[in-house]
Design a protein around this motif. Structure first.
Motif, short mmCIF file in Angstrom:
data_model
loop_
_atom_site.label_atom_id
_atom_site.label_comp_id
_atom_site.label_asym_id
_atom_site.label_seq_id
_atom_site.Cartn_x
_atom_site.Cartn_y
_atom_site.Cartn_z
N GLY A 18 0.81 -1.21 0.00
CA GLY A 18 0.00 0.00 0.00
C GLY A 18 0.85 1.26 0.00
O GLY A 18 0.58 2.20 -0.76
N ASP A 68 -5.71 -0.53 9.00
CA ASP A 68 -6.49 -0.82 10.22
C ASP A 68 -5.63 -1.11 11.45
O ASP A 68 -6.16 -1.51 12.48
N GLU A 69 -4.32 -0.90 11.35
CA GLU A 69 -3.49 -1.13 12.55
C GLU A 69 -3.20 0.21 13.23
O GLU A 69 -3.16 1.25 12.57
N ASP A 113 -8.54 3.10 9.75
CA ASP A 113 -9.90 2.55 9.74
C ASP A 113 -9.83 1.22 9.00
O ASP A 113 -8.76 0.82 8.52
N PHE A 119 8.53 -21.16 6.50
CA PHE A 119 9.41 -20.01 6.28
C PHE A 119 9.32 -19.01 7.45
O PHE A 119 10.34 -18.66 8.06
N ALA A 167 -2.45 -6.01 -4.76
CA ALA A 167 -0.99 -6.09 -4.66
C ALA A 167 -0.59 -6.73 -3.34
O ALA A 167 -1.29 -6.60 -2.33
N ASP A 216 0.54 -9.60 -0.41
CA ASP A 216 0.12 -10.91 0.11
C ASP A 216 -1.34 -11.25 -0.22
O ASP A 216 -1.74 -12.41 -0.12
#
Ligand SMILES: Cc1cc2nc3c(=O)[nH]c(=O)nc-3n(C[C@H](O)[C@H](O)[C@H](O)COP(=O)(O)OP(=O)(O)OC[C@H]3O[C@@H](n4cnc5c(N)ncnc54)[C@H](O)[C@@H]3O)c2cc1C
Length: 411
Positions: free
Chosen positions: A12, A33-34, A76, A151, A271, A273
């Motif tokens: 992002g 949102d974190e 948000d 991993f 884009a 993960d």
């Protein structure tokens, strides 16, 4: 143009910065949102090891970075997307219209159906909040169980060890990092971990975790239960696509995107993960690694801003440092039907290399205990250079990848 980006991780953030450059007049809204400023999950192991503080994980260090670039950053959660109405709905209330939307919501750790995973002292290692909780319990001499040796599990293993804990690793597959290594390499890695004092139980499942006294008891399907004051769960991840139900965007394992990173819905891109994008080795894959997130974010943003850019596909590439032993896997390390392999091993020195060919092209590789080959192997695979008579030389001595690269890539 109104650009909206859902998700404020590496994909992002790089997309937002690229949009600002590509379209100086457009409005860019990035929603994460974190609670912390955008950060890199891949820096969490360094935080746990005490090499950096929390601020060191932030993707951009200057306080006004986003403001200065006129990127609106909103804390948000996007709870709904409508491709038809070209708008998103936010958890905190309200809707935002978009001309182009990027879905960059990343992934979430999988929680296996094992009783006891909600107990205090059982944590994933995915967010800064997880890292804080782990740091509280992973004190010198503490008994820690790591559930999963994939991993991410192996990356965490390294940082837990550096905190001086007594570590037991439980992996249900028959070998460590099963999607990254064959039996031979994984056996060397296991032997290396054992030599560093780690108890590695492969082919073993955690069946239940129970509270016992002030700690936890981890029950296994083989062998005795293990006492722990901390259990770290690293049992795989899944793309964050739940909020796209009913959106009109096609989702399989992740959001399916074309070679411009556009989804099935025109004007909606994905884009990182969360994206199931073109795989350099063929087909479509979710490659949950940061270099893929960065490439995706940049290329998606260029296309969103009307600057056509094609994506060649992400190369599956994992590099691990496990208590000082460096290992790496690339592309189709497990080979293709009818393809050849070249292999050399020095078990006593923990050195191993295996090259996979399709005809006279290198398509994948495994390396253990070898750091100087990493860039060259990647170069040979990504350029798809025909090795000609160098293939036979590599079959005789796979360590000569640098010579092959110099001879063929610049031929
Ligand atoms: C411990 C650890 C070590 C790692 N080590 C490496 C490594 O060595 N090398 C490597 O290449 N990769 C590594 N990775 C993987 C790498 O961190 C990820 O591939 C990368 O973070 C992906 O970036 P992203 O932007 O796609 O997703 P993320 O970084 O997950 O960012 C997505 C953001 O979107 C937010 N979000 C989710 N849903 C919504 C919503 N509905 N609305 C708004 N926001 C939302 C998320 O909370 C998150 O903040 C590691 C990961 C971990 C956990």
């Amino acid at each position: 143009m109104k650009y909206v980006i859902a998700g404020a991780g590496p994909a992002g953030v790089i997309a937002a910065e690229t949009l600002r450059k590509a379209d100086p007049e457009g409005s860019v809204l990035m929603i994460g949102d974190e609670p912390e400023p955008p950060y890199a999950r891949m820096a969490i192991p360094y935080l746990l090891a005490g090499d950096i503080g929390e601020k060191g994980t932030y993707l951009r260090k200057s306080k006004n970075h986003y403001k200065d670039l006129r990127i609106d950053y909103l804390q948000d959660r996007v709870k709904k997307v409508s491709a038809k109405q070209r708008e998103i709905v936010l958890d905190g209330g309200g809707r935002r219209a978009f001309d182009a939307l990027l879905i960059a919501t990343g992934a979430t750790p999988i929680k296996p159906r094992v009783p006891g995973l909600d107990l205090p002292g059982v944590h994933h290692c995915w967010t800064l909040a997880d890292a804080r909780a782990i740091a509280k319990r992973a004190k010198k001499g503490a008994d820690v169980v790591l559930m999963g040796a994939g991993f991410i599990g192996c990356i965490i293993l390294e940082s837990l060890l550096s905190r001086g804990v007594t570590l037991t690793v439980v992996e249900m597959a028959e070998r460590m990092v099963p999607r990254m290594m064959n039996d031979k390499a994984a056996a060397m890695l296991k032997r290396w971990c054992a030599a560093k004092g780690v108890a590695v139980k492969t082919g073993t499942k955690v069946t239940k975790i129970e509270k016992s006294g002030r700690g936890l008891t981890v029950h296994l399907d083989r062998g005795k239960p293990v006492a722990a004051s901390l259990v770290v769960v690293a049992a795989g991840v899944k793309s964050n696509v739940g909020f796209l139900d009913g959106s009109g965007v096609k989702v399989k394992q992740g959001v399916v995107v074309d070679d411009r990173l556009q989804s099935s819905a025109p004007g909606i891109f994905a884009a990182g993960d969360v994206a199931e994008g073109p795989d350099f080795s063929g087909g479509w894959s979710v490659h949950a690694i940061q270099p893929t997130a960065a490439d995706h974010g940049r290329i998606a943003a260029l296309n969103m801003a009307g600057h056509p850019a094609r994506y060649k596909g992400s190369l599956a590439m994992n590099v691990l440092d496990t208590a000082g032993l460096i290992s790496a896997s690339f592309g189709r390390w497990d080979g293709v039907k009818g393809g050849d392999f070249a292999e050399a091993a020095d078990k006593a020195a923990y050195r191993y290399i295996r090259l996979a060919f399709d005809g006279d092209r290198l398509i994948g590789a495994l390396a253990l205990g070898l750091t100087d080959h990493v860039g060259v192997i990647r170069g040979l695979i990504q350029t798809g250079v025909a090795l000609g008579d160098w293939k036979q030389k590599l079959m005789s001595d796979p360590h000569r990848v640098m010579d092959a690269y110099l001879a063929r890539a610049y031929a």
